[in-house]
Design an enzyme around this catalytic site. Structure first.
Site, mmCIF file in Angstrom:
data_model
loop_
_atom_site.group_PDB
_atom_site.id
_atom_site.type_symbol
_atom_site.label_atom_id
_atom_site.label_comp_id
_atom_site.label_asym_id
_atom_site.label_seq_id
_atom_site.Cartn_x
_atom_site.Cartn_y
_atom_site.Cartn_z
ATOM 1 N N LYS A 28 7.813 73.551 3.723
ATOM 2 C CA LYS A 28 6.602 73.247 2.930
ATOM 3 C C LYS A 28 5.369 73.310 3.818
ATOM 4 O O LYS A 28 4.347 73.890 3.464
ATOM 5 C CB LYS A 28 6.748 71.848 2.344
ATOM 6 C CG LYS A 28 5.461 71.165 1.976
ATOM 7 C CD LYS A 28 5.646 69.807 1.371
ATOM 8 C CE LYS A 28 5.530 68.692 2.338
ATOM 9 N NZ LYS A 28 4.163 68.298 2.695
ATOM 10 N N CYS A 127 -4.055 58.131 2.420
ATOM 11 C CA CYS A 127 -2.901 58.004 1.527
ATOM 12 C C CYS A 127 -2.083 56.835 2.052
ATOM 13 O O CYS A 127 -2.478 56.150 2.982
ATOM 14 C CB CYS A 127 -2.100 59.298 1.503
ATOM 15 S SG CYS A 127 -1.328 59.635 3.059
ATOM 16 N N ARG A 132 -6.058 59.075 7.486
ATOM 17 C CA ARG A 132 -6.044 60.552 7.514
ATOM 18 C C ARG A 132 -7.452 61.154 7.459
ATOM 19 O O ARG A 132 -7.813 61.913 6.575
ATOM 20 C CB ARG A 132 -5.160 61.081 6.391
ATOM 21 C CG ARG A 132 -3.799 60.411 6.436
ATOM 22 C CD ARG A 132 -2.766 61.050 5.629
ATOM 23 N NE ARG A 132 -2.285 62.290 6.275
ATOM 24 C CZ ARG A 132 -1.363 63.056 5.697
ATOM 25 N NH1 ARG A 132 -0.892 62.733 4.535
ATOM 26 N NH2 ARG A 132 -0.961 64.170 6.293
ATOM 27 N N ASP A 324 7.738 62.597 10.344
ATOM 28 C CA ASP A 324 8.227 62.788 8.972
ATOM 29 C C ASP A 324 9.700 62.423 8.833
ATOM 30 O O ASP A 324 10.203 62.321 7.725
ATOM 31 C CB ASP A 324 8.018 64.238 8.509
ATOM 32 C CG ASP A 324 6.542 64.540 8.313
ATOM 33 O OD1 ASP A 324 6.186 65.722 8.210
ATOM 34 O OD2 ASP A 324 5.739 63.589 8.301
ATOM 35 N N ARG A 420 7.410 66.530 -4.222
ATOM 36 C CA ARG A 420 6.375 67.247 -3.451
ATOM 37 C C ARG A 420 6.995 67.927 -2.234
ATOM 38 O O ARG A 420 6.500 68.932 -1.747
ATOM 39 C CB ARG A 420 5.286 66.269 -2.981
ATOM 40 C CG ARG A 420 4.359 65.782 -4.069
ATOM 41 C CD ARG A 420 3.221 64.963 -3.502
ATOM 42 N NE ARG A 420 2.515 65.703 -2.453
ATOM 43 C CZ ARG A 420 1.612 65.155 -1.648
ATOM 44 N NH1 ARG A 420 1.329 63.858 -1.767
ATOM 45 N NH2 ARG A 420 0.994 65.863 -0.734
#
Ligand code: EPZ
Length: 439
Positions: A28, A127, A132, A324, A420
């Site tokens: 992604k 977020c 960010r 992540d 997502r």
């Protein structure tokens, strides 16, 4: 996107019973940047191995709103091939509502400034994982001669002709590296970016741009040099192909270790996973690299589900341990013998999912918002409230994993966040025997 959808999961109660194969999608975090890079081209580009995930559709919508022509091969997203023609683009104000949903849309600003000399876009909101900011992007644009104005939460950036610059990122930023790299591809002159991010996804995009006429050197190191084309658009003489999604791969490695009798992970690139594989092997997980695209995890059934050994991790920019994978890692560590410490150095708010794991019986304490101390192994079970919520893409996967290893029945909401980053997650998990459905 249906925000009301939920996952309904019946947990395995600690049994490692799943069996079969999962095939990875294209990355992604590479595909989204290649889609933005299409703006640098004079005609239609072909992008392959594009994951059919929510973020890709959101970016599609934004590009169509800007006037680009986009089409899936055979009009079918499951073809994984996307055609984008930016030559029809007729707007430079990025759709605020859509762009607010997805921070990656800020990457569009680089190619748009390079091609059109101006762009406006909504200040990306923070977020759940952190503030960010985009200060490093803005500083870079100013160094390249752009004027920047922020009014009513909208950035207006103008520069009829970006000029060469030397930009030294104060912090390593993946998006900042990619965006300013692409902003420099069409200028007259040479831009040098220092203290760059080195993720394989950046190499993946830059290699494609170079195969189409760009002159980018040093990608994958901390210094990238871009000699611009002097205003000539790139020619779509070569197609792009997204590399395998290493974050999906790592997620499935943790899942396989805790839930599978035998799991094959296909279409992966083991080279991008060496740190995770070494950590899991040292913890006692039986992992075989079958070939350059396949990894196999086995849990010998004749031995009582022995616990894995605990270990400490600090997240770092690539090639360090990926932020992540921090949340799936913590779920894994709840099942390891001993005490583990996981320190998060990239984002300031990436432990919000820990409370959900504690509700399921995990023993985790978060210290100073950037360190989780896990004591294990702890069986996970259904508490009185078996309703959980996905907080972000990766925390959502971590909660799914926790419910799969727990004893009981669970409902997870906000799964559009999981969609997502993980295409058809429930379909792939059902295929290896998990009791999960979407409602
Ligand atoms: C990319 O986000 C990924 N997203 C993230 O993945 C990933 O977690 C992150 O890189 C780090 O690896 C995409 O590629 C679409 P950064 P990005 O700029 O580029 C600070 C997922 O789940 N920073 O490298 O936004 C920032 O606040 C997502 O797939 C500034 O301070 O990340 C953060 O603390 C989540 N100022 C740190 O740098 C800036 O101008 C790293 O952010 C830019 C960033």
């Amino acid at each position: 996107m249906n925000k009301k959808e939920k996952f309904i999961i019946r947990g395995l109660g600690g049994k490692r019973a799943l069996k079969g194969r999962v095939s990875l999608n294209g990355a992604k975090n590479s595909a989204l940047k290649a889609m933005a890079g299409a703006i640098l081209f004079e005609g239609k580009v072909e992008l392959n191995n594009i994951p059919n995930t929510e973020d890709v559709h959101t970016l599609n919508d934004i590009l169509v709103d800007l006037g680009a022509k986009i089409q899936w091969k055979d009009n079918d997203p499951s073809s994984k091939t996307l055609y984008i023609d930016a030559s029809t683009m007729n707007k430079t104000d990025i759709n605020s509502e859509k762009a607010k949903v997805m921070r990656a849309s800020v990457v569009l600003t680089g190619p748009m400034l390079a091609r059109f000399g101006k762009v406006s876009f909504p200040a990306p909101g923070g977020c759940v994982i952190g503030a960010r900011p985009i200060d490093l992007f803005i500083e870079g644009y100013k160094k390249m001669g752009a004027t920047v104005r922020l009014q009513d939460e909208i950035y207006y950036i103008e520069c009829p002709k970006l000029k060469e610059a030397e930009i030294n990122f104060e912090k390593i930023t993946v998006g900042g590296t990619e965006t300013l790299m692409m902003a420099s591809v069409l200028i007259s002159g040479k831009t040098v970016l220092k203290n760059c991010a080195k993720e394989p996804e950046i190499v993946n995009v830059a290699s494609w741009l170079n195969a189409c006429g760009a002159d980018i050197e040093g990608v994958g190191t901390d210094t990238i040099t871009i000699v611009g084309t002097g205003g000539h658009l790139l020619k779509p003489q070569n197609s792009y192909r997204a590399i395998p999604d290493r974050i999906e791969a790592g997620s499935f490695l943790f899942l396989g270790a805790l839930t599978a009798e035998e799991l094959y992970i296909d279409n992966c690139n083991p080279e991008h996973l060496s740190l995770v594989i070494d950590l899991l092997k040292n913890s006692g997980v039986s992992i075989d690299i079958v070939d350059d695209k396949t990894i196999k995890i086995t849990n010998s059934q004749n031995v009582e589900n022995k616990s894995y050994r605990a270990f400490n991790v600090t997240t770092k920019e690539y090639p360090g341990f990926a932020t992540d994978l921090q949340s799936p890692l913590v779920t894994f560590l709840t099942q390891c013998e001993g005490e583990s410490a996981v320190t998060e150095t990239i984002f300031e708010g990436r432990f919000k999912y820990v409370n959900d794991l504690v509700d399921l019986g995990a023993r985790i304490s978060v210290i100073d918002n950037n360190k989780a101390v896990v004591s294990g192994p702890t069986p996970l079970y259904q508490s009185q409230d078996n309703h959980l919520t996905a907080h972000d893409i990766r925390a959502g996967f971590a909660i799914v994993l926790a419910c799969l290893i727990a004893k009981g029945n669970f409902t997870i909401s906000n799964i559009h966040l999981i969609d997502r980053g993980y295409e058809s997650l429930e379909t792939r998990l059902r295929a290896i025997g998990a009791d999960i459905r979407r409602e």
